[in-house]
Enzyme design. Sequence first.
Site, short mmCIF file in Angstrom:
data_model
loop_
_atom_site.label_atom_id
_atom_site.label_comp_id
_atom_site.label_asym_id
_atom_site.label_seq_id
_atom_site.Cartn_x
_atom_site.Cartn_y
_atom_site.Cartn_z
N GLY A 97 50.88 52.17 8.39
CA GLY A 97 49.72 52.91 8.85
C GLY A 97 49.35 52.42 10.24
O GLY A 97 49.64 53.04 11.26
N ARG A 98 48.77 51.22 10.26
CA ARG A 98 48.23 50.66 11.50
C ARG A 98 49.24 50.64 12.64
O ARG A 98 48.89 50.92 13.78
CB ARG A 98 47.78 49.22 11.21
N TYR A 131 35.42 43.34 9.50
CA TYR A 131 36.56 42.41 9.43
C TYR A 131 36.52 41.37 10.54
O TYR A 131 37.53 40.71 10.79
CB TYR A 131 37.89 43.17 9.58
N ARG A 157 35.16 48.13 12.22
CA ARG A 157 36.05 46.98 12.09
C ARG A 157 35.44 45.67 12.60
O ARG A 157 35.59 44.65 11.93
CB ARG A 157 37.41 47.25 12.76
N GLU A 213 55.60 52.27 4.20
CA GLU A 213 54.31 52.96 4.31
C GLU A 213 53.48 52.39 5.47
O GLU A 213 52.38 51.89 5.26
CB GLU A 213 53.52 52.77 3.01
N CYS A 250 20.12 49.82 13.85
CA CYS A 250 19.13 48.79 13.55
C CYS A 250 19.70 47.72 12.63
O CYS A 250 19.23 47.52 11.51
CB CYS A 250 17.91 49.43 12.90
N GLU A 251 20.76 47.05 13.05
CA GLU A 251 21.34 45.94 12.30
C GLU A 251 21.97 44.99 13.31
O GLU A 251 22.65 45.45 14.23
CB GLU A 251 22.49 46.42 11.38
N GLY A 308 51.86 47.37 6.40
CA GLY A 308 51.27 46.07 6.68
C GLY A 308 51.66 45.38 7.95
O GLY A 308 51.07 44.36 8.31
C1 LIG Z 1 46.78 50.16 3.38
C2 LIG Z 1 48.09 50.43 2.78
C3 LIG Z 1 49.19 50.73 3.59
C4 LIG Z 1 49.13 50.72 5.10
O1 LIG Z 1 48.86 49.47 5.61
P1 LIG Z 1 48.97 49.20 7.19
O2 LIG Z 1 48.57 47.80 7.34
O3 LIG Z 1 48.04 50.14 7.85
O4 LIG Z 1 50.38 49.44 7.60
C5 LIG Z 1 50.39 51.04 2.97
N1 LIG Z 1 50.51 51.05 1.62
C6 LIG Z 1 49.46 50.77 0.81
C7 LIG Z 1 49.66 50.79 -0.65
C8 LIG Z 1 48.22 50.43 1.35
O5 LIG Z 1 47.20 50.13 0.56
#
Ligand SMILES: *Cc1c(COP(=O)(O)O)cnc(C)c1O
Length: 421
Positions: free
Chosen positions: A277-278, A318, A314, A275, A346-347, A239
Amino acid sequence: MDHFLYRNGALYAEDVPVADIAATVGTPFYCYSAATLTRHFKLFQDALSPLPNLVCFAIKSLSNVAVLKLLGNLGAGMDVVSAGEYLRAKAAGVPGDRIVFSGVGKTRAEMRLALEGGIRQFNVESEPEMRALSEVAVSMGVVAPITIRVNPDVDAKTHAKIATGKKENKFGIPISRASEVYAEAARLPGLKVVGIDVHIGSQLTELEPFEMAFTKVAELTRRLRAEGHDITRLDLGGGLGIPYTRGNEAPPLPQQYGALIKRTVGDLGCEIEIEPGRLISGNAGILVSQVIYVKSGEERDFLIVDAAMNDLVRPSMYDAYHDIVPVIEPAPGLETQAYDVVGPICETGDTFAKARPMPPLAAGDLIAFRSAGAYGAVMASEYNSRPLVPEVLVMGDHFAVIRARPSYIEIVNRDTVPEWL
Ligand SMILES: *Cc1c(COP(=O)(O)O)cnc(C)c1O
């Protein structure tokens, strides 16, 4: 910082001119930088050190097997949310004991797959899921390691579609009911409680919501231990946000996030899992596109480009902002002009930017959407029968296509016409 910079007036991905890749691959395409992915992953490892830790890359942000292999080779764990993601992690050579399985709707088939192939833990999100997992594990004669995802009811202060830690969200069990649910987990056969899981949302740009959540997790750890549970792992989710605009935005750095983790849960003797990601993938990727037409509108000009909302959703999903830069560096002091940057779909929602100041551009010019590595290619579709956007990985002075663009024949032949038609 990333590795998409101008050199001698042209945009480079590491040591490769972006225009060279475009000439080989065609547009649009995603381009990832191995050096950026590596750097961001290591920032997290360093930030958590010396606590025992496993940085599990959230595959859902960028799931190409080549990228997973790169991160897996660095020692990354993987956070998966589906059988498909689990199989991608395995295809990248990541061992099961480095894979955690998240998600509110794991099916029994997915549980079986992961128990057969090896899994570090399931992050269980509800009582029905916990009971199903118990049954599946018993039927297979194995024990499933679990954490239970608690919902700490904190406001992540992010976009509503990606906030997950408020009590009205579908995720986890209310932290107020944790004692009860952990007690049932301990009674159920085929399960072994190993820890607690929490994830409050994505693109967080302040540390305070994390601090509130992790403090609650620390309190819960002490309480559950007093109630007899063996809490040895804390999965603190992902997150952490990234800067999408250059200049005024400064989300907390992994180092500050790591310090917060140490301050809030560092003294519990738990292994820490995160965890992200981004933060690992977001600024490690760009989407390269070509201007098809410049169309004069009543109020302003439209840049009609060959990437569309099906390639990068995105902005329409978002309201996300992506920096858009020309691949040929504009001359210093060149006057900008306001464009609406739109795709061919086409949107009206197929709009990347409105009244965006850009240097004057013409048909045929290449542009790059920055910060497109996370939730870009993975959310792409073939809407309007546009081929799924290809992906390229750059490392130093070489690059490889890591997912090819399908041909129109492949796309059309995927459909089957029943013989009775
Ligand atoms: C989406 C998600 C992440 C990754 O979130 P980021 O904002 O990309 O770091 C990690 N854990 C869970 C359970 C998620 O749903």
